[in-house]
Design an enzyme around this catalytic site. Sequence first.
Site, PDB file in Angstrom:
ATOM      1  N   GLU A  31       0.924  -1.221  -0.180  1.00 52.02           N
ATOM      2  CA  GLU A  31      -0.147  -0.255  -0.289  1.00 52.02           C
ATOM      3  C   GLU A  31       0.644   1.210   0.314  1.00 52.02           C
ATOM      4  O   GLU A  31       2.292   1.115   0.522  1.00 52.02           O
ATOM      5  CB  GLU A  31      -0.813  -0.037   0.757  1.00 52.02           C
ATOM      6  CG  GLU A  31      -1.891  -0.957   0.905  1.00 52.02           C
ATOM      7  CD  GLU A  31      -2.818  -1.222   2.462  1.00 52.02           C
ATOM      8  OE1 GLU A  31      -2.735  -0.076   3.576  1.00 52.02           O
ATOM      9  OE2 GLU A  31      -2.366  -2.090   3.439  1.00 52.02           O
TER      10      GLU A  31
ATOM     11  N   CYS B 188       3.974   8.780   1.436  1.00 49.69           N
ATOM     12  CA  CYS B 188       3.689   8.011   2.565  1.00 49.69           C
ATOM     13  C   CYS B 188       3.464   6.343   1.705  1.00 49.69           C
ATOM     14  O   CYS B 188       3.143   5.734   1.029  1.00 49.69           O
ATOM     15  CB  CYS B 188       2.811   7.203   3.156  1.00 49.69           C
ATOM     16  SG  CYS B 188       3.490   6.202   4.804  1.00 49.69           S
TER      17      CYS B 188
ATOM     18  N   CYS C 279       5.691  -7.533   7.623  1.00 48.22           N
ATOM     19  CA  CYS C 279       6.428  -6.503   8.391  1.00 48.22           C
ATOM     20  C   CYS C 279       6.908  -7.506  10.536  1.00 48.22           C
ATOM     21  O   CYS C 279       5.719  -8.070  10.237  1.00 48.22           O
ATOM     22  CB  CYS C 279       6.282  -5.457   9.528  1.00 48.22           C
ATOM     23  SG  CYS C 279       7.141  -4.844  10.621  1.00 48.22           S
TER      24      CYS C 279
ATOM     25  N   CYS D  83       4.033  -4.885  16.433  1.00 53.60           N
ATOM     26  CA  CYS D  83       3.416  -4.399  17.242  1.00 53.60           C
ATOM     27  C   CYS D  83       1.921  -4.314  17.721  1.00 53.60           C
ATOM     28  O   CYS D  83       1.063  -4.540  16.674  1.00 53.60           O
ATOM     29  CB  CYS D  83       3.536  -2.972  16.878  1.00 53.60           C
ATOM     30  SG  CYS D  83       4.786  -2.731  16.691  1.00 53.60           S
TER      31      CYS D  83
ATOM     32  N   CYS E 128      -0.997  -2.255  14.549  1.00 56.60           N
ATOM     33  CA  CYS E 128      -0.119  -2.380  13.994  1.00 56.60           C
ATOM     34  C   CYS E 128      -1.132  -3.676  12.762  1.00 56.60           C
ATOM     35  O   CYS E 128      -1.054  -4.712  13.022  1.00 56.60           O
ATOM     36  CB  CYS E 128       0.859  -2.388  13.614  1.00 56.60           C
ATOM     37  SG  CYS E 128       1.014  -1.888  12.254  1.00 56.60           S
TER      38      CYS E 128
ATOM     39  N   CYS F 105      -2.222   2.064   7.111  1.00 53.22           N
ATOM     40  CA  CYS F 105      -1.219   1.992   6.591  1.00 53.22           C
ATOM     41  C   CYS F 105      -1.474  -0.235   6.785  1.00 53.22           C
ATOM     42  O   CYS F 105      -1.743   0.010   8.365  1.00 53.22           O
ATOM     43  CB  CYS F 105       0.211   1.930   6.033  1.00 53.22           C
ATOM     44  SG  CYS F 105       0.387   2.804   4.599  1.00 53.22           S
TER      45      CYS F 105
HETATM   46  N1  SAH Z   1       7.965   0.180  11.003  1.00 53.85           N
HETATM   47  C1  SAH Z   1       7.902   1.952  10.862  1.00 53.85           C
HETATM   48  C2  SAH Z   1       7.409   2.242   9.984  1.00 53.85           C
HETATM   49  C3  SAH Z   1       5.627   2.055   9.246  1.00 53.85           C
HETATM   50  S1  SAH Z   1       4.597   1.927  10.562  1.00 53.85           S
HETATM   51  C4  SAH Z   1       7.351   2.374  12.399  1.00 53.85           C
HETATM   52  O1  SAH Z   1       7.030   1.801  13.455  1.00 53.85           O
HETATM   53  O2  SAH Z   1       7.389   3.182  12.716  1.00 53.85           O
HETATM   54  C5  SAH Z   1       4.750   4.179  10.753  1.00 53.85           C
HETATM   55  C6  SAH Z   1       3.754   4.689  11.833  1.00 53.85           C
HETATM   56  O3  SAH Z   1       2.132   4.404  11.479  1.00 53.85           O
HETATM   57  C7  SAH Z   1       4.616   3.995  12.938  1.00 53.85           C
HETATM   58  O4  SAH Z   1       5.069   5.069  13.881  1.00 53.85           O
HETATM   59  C8  SAH Z   1       3.070   3.221  13.741  1.00 53.85           C
HETATM   60  O5  SAH Z   1       3.558   3.389  14.683  1.00 53.85           O
HETATM   61  C9  SAH Z   1       2.573   3.801  13.467  1.00 53.85           C
HETATM   62  N2  SAH Z   1       1.336   3.368  14.253  1.00 53.85           N
HETATM   63  C10 SAH Z   1       1.060   1.963  13.630  1.00 53.85           C
HETATM   64  N3  SAH Z   1      -0.115   1.343  13.481  1.00 53.85           N
HETATM   65  C11 SAH Z   1      -1.422   2.320  13.720  1.00 53.85           C
HETATM   66  C12 SAH Z   1      -2.466   2.330  14.700  1.00 53.85           C
HETATM   67  N4  SAH Z   1      -2.964   1.522  14.537  1.00 53.85           N
HETATM   68  N5  SAH Z   1      -2.739   3.416  15.267  1.00 53.85           N
HETATM   69  C13 SAH Z   1      -1.826   5.056  14.742  1.00 53.85           C
HETATM   70  N6  SAH Z   1      -0.368   4.259  14.366  1.00 53.85           N
HETATM   71  C14 SAH Z   1      -0.315   3.925  13.473  1.00 53.85           C
HETATM   72 FE1  SF4 Z   2       6.365  -3.033  11.653  1.00 51.74          FE
HETATM   73 FE2  SF4 Z   2       4.056  -1.643  13.027  1.00 51.74          FE
HETATM   74 FE3  SF4 Z   2       5.761  -1.823  13.903  1.00 51.74          FE
HETATM   75 FE4  SF4 Z   2       5.556  -0.574  12.690  1.00 51.74          FE
HETATM   76  S1  SF4 Z   2       4.425  -0.464  13.702  1.00 51.74           S
HETATM   77  S2  SF4 Z   2       6.881  -1.479  13.369  1.00 51.74           S
HETATM   78  S3  SF4 Z   2       4.846  -1.318   9.987  1.00 51.74           S
HETATM   79  S4  SF4 Z   2       4.485  -4.113  13.240  1.00 51.74           S
END
Ligand code: SAH
Ligand code: SF4
Length: 348
Positions: A93, A106, A113, A117, A120, A334
């Site tokens: 995406e 973006c 990944c 987390c 996410c 994303c």
């Molecule tokens: N992996 C990297 C970059 C991609 S994620 C990282 O984690 O920084 C981009 C951003 O979106 C990160 O700050 C991540 O923590 C945030 N993110 C992921 N899922 C989310 C959610 N459900 N609500 C808000 N932010 C989210």
């Molecule tokens: Fe991976 Fe999502 Fe965690 Fe970023 S926020 S490191 S994309 S699992």
Amino acid sequence: MEKKDIVSLNFEELCAAFAEIDLPKFRATQVYDWLHKKCVKSFEEMTNISKEMCNKLNDNFVIFSCAIEKKLVSGYDGTVKYLFKLTDGEYLECVVMQYKYGHTICISTQVGCKMGCSFCASGIGGFKRQLKPAEMLGQIYTAQNDLGLRISRIVLMGMGEPLDNFDNVMRFLELVSDERGLNIGMRHISLSTSGIVPRIYDLLERHLQLTLSVSLHAPNNEIRSKIMPVNKSWDIDELLSACRIYGEKTSRRISFEYAMMNGVNDTPECAEELAKRLKNILCHVNLIPANEVAEKEHRRSTDKSIIQFKTILEKHGLTATVRRTLGSDINASCGQLRREKIKEDSFC
Ligand code: SAH
Ligand code: SF4
């Protein structure tokens, strides 16, 4: 012989690869221009090369690109979200947002990944594969051509952990900022990481002028380890000390991302603790109302608790903003569109 991924080569490598098949340097200049300025997806579109040379290129090289599988346009703010299909059938995406100062894209850096987390959508289903530099560029090239506009800023905040695909991301940065290509200045690029500390030091060695965003999302180890497994490898003290050093050595302000989740990390005590921890770091805090993901439990914080959190940070002298949620009608965060597509396909 395996065909070379031509879009991921820098100009010097392209010249060397052309020399091997008896093509002169001026041909490399022409082809590089077609690939990185006009962003074509096939050698057939290069109108100043002969049929014979086109065949030679097809025999030796492959153009990895992104095909538009789905496109959603927000009725609220014009945000565009693409679901791209890659050459091997994987999906990813990317989102194009309109701001006052131009268009920001973006992009994703991996398919899936590894970091897991809890909040996410990108990591659901695990890690599939690294994206090639060509596929990171391909997201920008395809979006630009489709929308008929020029992208002025890039954020590496889509699916995947950029520092877990370090070499390919570094090559992508080299190519996208190349004067012979899109020529987007490093100061217009942000890279977001969940906190792979050794790679933050590696990034520091590169002396790049990009903005480093760090996904912090918690004020202490107890909360952070629950929602971000990466914290068990490099804890918050190791992470923040890398950030402090990064800020001191580059004189660039780090941006801390903090997704506000109801009852998880959004209490006034959390804000006080966070303010104490960030006291000596040149930084800015981005408070993001968490996106709710169907498969995940967390809920977004209330507006009231977000404002209260921000006020406490500011009282301690930190700068904080609440990030505007763009494209909320098109699932712009994303990972979500790809999840839907994978679910759809598995019903076929
Ligand atoms: N992996 C990297 C970059 C991609 S994620 C990282 O984690 O920084 C981009 C951003 O979106 C990160 O700050 C991540 O923590 C945030 N993110 C992921 N899922 C989310 C959610 N459900 N609500 C808000 N932010 C989210
Ligand atoms: Fe991976 Fe999502 Fe965690 Fe970023 S926020 S490191 S994309 S699992």
